[in-house]
Design a protein around this motif. Sequence first.
Motif, mmCIF file in Angstrom:
data_model
loop_
_atom_site.group_PDB
_atom_site.id
_atom_site.type_symbol
_atom_site.label_atom_id
_atom_site.label_comp_id
_atom_site.label_asym_id
_atom_site.label_seq_id
_atom_site.Cartn_x
_atom_site.Cartn_y
_atom_site.Cartn_z
ATOM 1 N N ASN A 73 6.541 3.988 4.616
ATOM 2 C CA ASN A 73 7.202 3.579 5.859
ATOM 3 C C ASN A 73 8.253 2.493 5.650
ATOM 4 O O ASN A 73 8.815 1.988 6.615
ATOM 5 N N GLY A 74 8.510 2.129 4.399
ATOM 6 C CA GLY A 74 9.403 1.003 4.112
ATOM 7 C C GLY A 74 10.876 1.328 4.117
ATOM 8 O O GLY A 74 11.706 0.456 3.836
ATOM 9 N N LYS A 75 11.240 2.592 4.394
ATOM 10 C CA LYS A 75 12.651 2.992 4.475
ATOM 11 C C LYS A 75 13.435 2.613 3.208
ATOM 12 O O LYS A 75 14.580 2.177 3.268
ATOM 13 N N GLY A 76 12.785 2.777 2.075
ATOM 14 C CA GLY A 76 13.444 2.505 0.810
ATOM 15 C C GLY A 76 13.487 1.039 0.431
ATOM 16 O O GLY A 76 13.954 0.688 -0.652
ATOM 17 N N GLN A 77 12.990 0.157 1.295
ATOM 18 C CA GLN A 77 13.032 -1.281 1.034
ATOM 19 C C GLN A 77 11.767 -1.783 0.341
ATOM 20 O O GLN A 77 11.762 -2.879 -0.213
ATOM 21 N N ASP B 172 5.595 -4.494 -4.871
ATOM 22 C CA ASP B 172 6.158 -5.524 -3.997
ATOM 23 C C ASP B 172 5.037 -6.244 -3.254
ATOM 24 O O ASP B 172 4.027 -5.638 -2.876
ATOM 25 N N LEU B 173 5.237 -7.532 -3.022
ATOM 26 C CA LEU B 173 4.311 -8.293 -2.192
ATOM 27 C C LEU B 173 4.782 -8.210 -0.748
ATOM 28 O O LEU B 173 5.910 -8.580 -0.426
ATOM 29 N N VAL B 174 3.915 -7.727 0.119
ATOM 30 C CA VAL B 174 4.259 -7.573 1.532
ATOM 31 C C VAL B 174 3.119 -8.105 2.386
ATOM 32 O O VAL B 174 1.987 -8.239 1.943
ATOM 33 N N GLY B 175 3.421 -8.392 3.632
ATOM 34 C CA GLY B 175 2.417 -8.903 4.550
ATOM 35 C C GLY B 175 1.343 -7.864 4.833
ATOM 36 O O GLY B 175 1.659 -6.714 5.159
ATOM 37 N N GLN B 176 0.092 -8.273 4.720
ATOM 38 C CA GLN B 176 -1.015 -7.353 4.938
ATOM 39 C C GLN B 176 -1.730 -7.604 6.258
ATOM 40 O O GLN B 176 -2.449 -6.732 6.742
ATOM 41 N N THR C 47 0.844 -1.187 0.000
ATOM 42 C CA THR C 47 0.000 0.000 0.000
ATOM 43 C C THR C 47 0.888 1.250 0.000
ATOM 44 O O THR C 47 2.076 1.185 0.343
ATOM 45 N N PRO C 48 0.343 2.411 -0.373
ATOM 46 C CA PRO C 48 1.139 3.647 -0.311
ATOM 47 C C PRO C 48 1.742 3.889 1.073
ATOM 48 O O PRO C 48 2.884 4.351 1.188
ATOM 49 N N GLU C 49 0.991 3.573 2.108
ATOM 50 C CA GLU C 49 1.510 3.762 3.472
ATOM 51 C C GLU C 49 2.688 2.832 3.740
ATOM 52 O O GLU C 49 3.689 3.237 4.346
ATOM 53 N N GLN C 50 2.602 1.586 3.285
ATOM 54 C CA GLN C 50 3.703 0.648 3.491
ATOM 55 C C GLN C 50 4.931 1.070 2.706
ATOM 56 O O GLN C 50 6.063 0.912 3.176
ATOM 57 N N ILE C 51 4.728 1.612 1.512
ATOM 58 C CA ILE C 51 5.858 2.104 0.718
ATOM 59 C C ILE C 51 6.513 3.279 1.436
ATOM 60 O O ILE C 51 7.744 3.353 1.550
#
Length: 648
Positions: A286-290, A295-299, A280-284
Motif C-alpha cells: 500500500n506504500g505506492k512505491g514509497q 524500511d522503518l515505518v510507523g506500526q 510489513t508486506p501489507e505496508q509495502i
Amino acid sequence: MDLRRSSWLAVVLAMAVGLSSCTGGRAPSPDPSTSQGQSASSSPSAASDPARSTVDALVKGLSTGKLAGVPMLGDPGASAAAKDLATIMSGMDGLLPVVRPEPVSYREGGVATVELKQTYTVGGNAWVFTSQAELNQLGERWQVVWKPSIVHPDLNEISRLRHVRTLPGRAPIVGADGAALMEERDVFQIGIDKQNLDPTLWEASAKALAALLKIDAKAYTARVKGAGAKAFVPAITVRQSEIPAQATEISGVAVVRQKGVLAPTRSFARAILGTVGPATPEQIKNGKGQVWAGDLVGQSGLQRRYDEQLRGKAEHSVLMVTRTNATPAPDSTAEPQPDITLFHKDAVGGQPLQLTLDLEAQMKAEGVLAKVKPVATMVVVRPSDGAILAMATSPAAGENNFANYGRYAPGSTFKVATSLALVRKGWSAGTPVDCSSTITVHGRTFKNYNDFPASRVGTMSLQDALATSCNTAFIGSAPKLDRDDLSAAAASLGIGVDYDVGYPAFFGSVPETSDPVVKGANTIGQGEVEASPMAMAGLAASVSAGRTTIPWLVEGTKPEPKAAPLTANEAAQLRQMMTAVVTSGSGAGLKGVMTGAKTGTAEFGGGAKPKTHAWMVAWTDDVAIAAMVHEGESGSKTALPLIKEFLS
C-alpha cells in the motif's frame, strides 16, 4: 475473349503492382496506441506487419526482465541476450519498465527498426526515455539484433544500470518547547556472531545469552542453529543503557549499533506515540512505491497515523556504471568511464509532528501511575487553550490508550454537567434540593454511596449536593429537565460531541431520553452516559476557563466548540460549586492544592456487589486534571491521591 478488355485489365494490374512497389517495402504501421498485452484479434495481421510478433515478444521480455522466447539473431543469441540483460539489470532492485513500441520502420534488405518508449516508476516518479531495437529478417522470421542499448540508449557491452535509494532521517515527534518526544537514536542488537564462534559452542552460547536476556531459550537456540555459518543472529534490540555487562562474557556474543526511533524511555507515552518497525508486506503493497522492504515505518499510534509526514521520501538515482571485470570486445570502442547519472530525484525530508505534550509532565504522570496495579489513566489539560500536557496510562493498560478513547461511566463527576443543566433551568448554587436516603423512580430504587454521612440527609443547597455528592438530590431533579437538556449542557462542557483532533479520541456520549429511570441514572453519570478521561479533563478545564474547552494534542488540529457557549453566570455558578467540593466536600484532600474538583464512583458489571470506577476531576487557573482507576474503591480514596502525588 475480348482482346481489348484483356489488355485493359493487364494495364490496371500493372499499375497496381507499380503503386505497391513505390512504398519502398515499408509495411503499414500499427496503431501507435497499441501496447503490450493487446489481444491477437486487435493486432494487425502478420502479412501487414510481419515483425510485430517479434516486437511483442521483445516488449514482454524487457517488461518482465526475461528474454526467453524472444527470437534473437545469432547462436546462442537468446541465452546470451538473457544473460546480458540479467547483468545489466542486476543492480536495479527489481525495477522494470513499462515498454510501448512505436510503429516498426521497415527498410530494403529485410532490415527494420522499432523505437521503444520505456517508463520506469522510481519511488513514485516517472523516468521516461526511448531506445531503439534493430530487427533482421531470416526467411519468414524476424529476429532481434541484441545490443545493450536496447535497454537504454547510452549502454554498451561494458556498462550496466544501478539504482541507488537513500532514505532521509525520520523526522521527530516533538512536544512543548520543542522537546524531542520520539526521534532517531542509537539502538543496539545483542546476538550471536556465528562466524567468530566455534560451531561446537553455538548451542551453549545461544542458551546462555537467552538466559541472560530472559528470552525464550529454545526458540532462540533453534534460530542460531538454523542460521548460516557466518550469520549474526540478533536476540534483542536495546538502548545502550540496557546492555547487560555480562553479555560480552559469553563466547560469540556481539553488539551491533543501529538506528532506531525511540522515546526517552521504553514506556514514555507509548500508547499515544506508538512504535516504529520494519515495514510489513501489507505496508509495502500500500506504500505506492514509497515503502520498501527493510524500511522503518510507523506500526501504531501517531507514528502510524502520520507515517508519511514523518518518513518523507527517499532520494533515488539511476546510474550507468562500468561492469565488474568488464572486457570490451576486440572491435569495440567502449571504454571504462566514471558513473553517469541517468535519473535523479532528490529526497524529501520528513516533517516533525508537533504535539502539546510536556515532557516533564508526561514523565511525572507516568511515574505516578507506574505504581498502580489496575488499569488507570491521568490526563492533564491547560485550561487556557485546551492543550493536553500529559496523557498517561498505568502498565496494566499495555499499549491501549484508554485515557483518550476509553468508554467509561463517569459517575458523579458528571454531576457538574447536570448542575449546569439545572442552572439553565433557573436554579443556582443556593437552590434547595432534597437529599433523601433513597429515591424510587418507576420501581427502580437509587441510594447514595455507601459512606455518605447520615447527618447530611435532608434538605440542602444544590452546591452542598454537589460537594457531598448526594445521588438522590440529582436524581430527584431529573423531572425538571427536558429530554435534551443533559446532552446540551454536557456539550457546552465538551462532552458528547465528536471532534476531529488528529488522533483517536472519544469525547463521550450523552443520549437524549424520555425514560424517567434512564434520565435519573444519567444525572449521576450512570445509565447511558459514557466519557473518556480526556473528555472529563476537558469538562474540568471548561469550568476553569469559563468557556467550552476541547482537549487537543496535535498542532493544527485544535477544534472549535460546536455547542452553546457558557454564559458568565453559568461559569461562575459552576466554579463556586466545584470550589465547595474542595473546601467542604468529598474533595477536601486537595485543599490548598486545587481550586475546584469533583469526585466520582461509577458502578459497572453485574452481581450483588458490582465493581466501581474511581474518578476525580480537578482544576486551578493553570491546569485541569482527570484521574480514573478502572477498579477502585472511590474517587476520594483511590483517584484523589494520584492527583495529589502528581502535583506534589
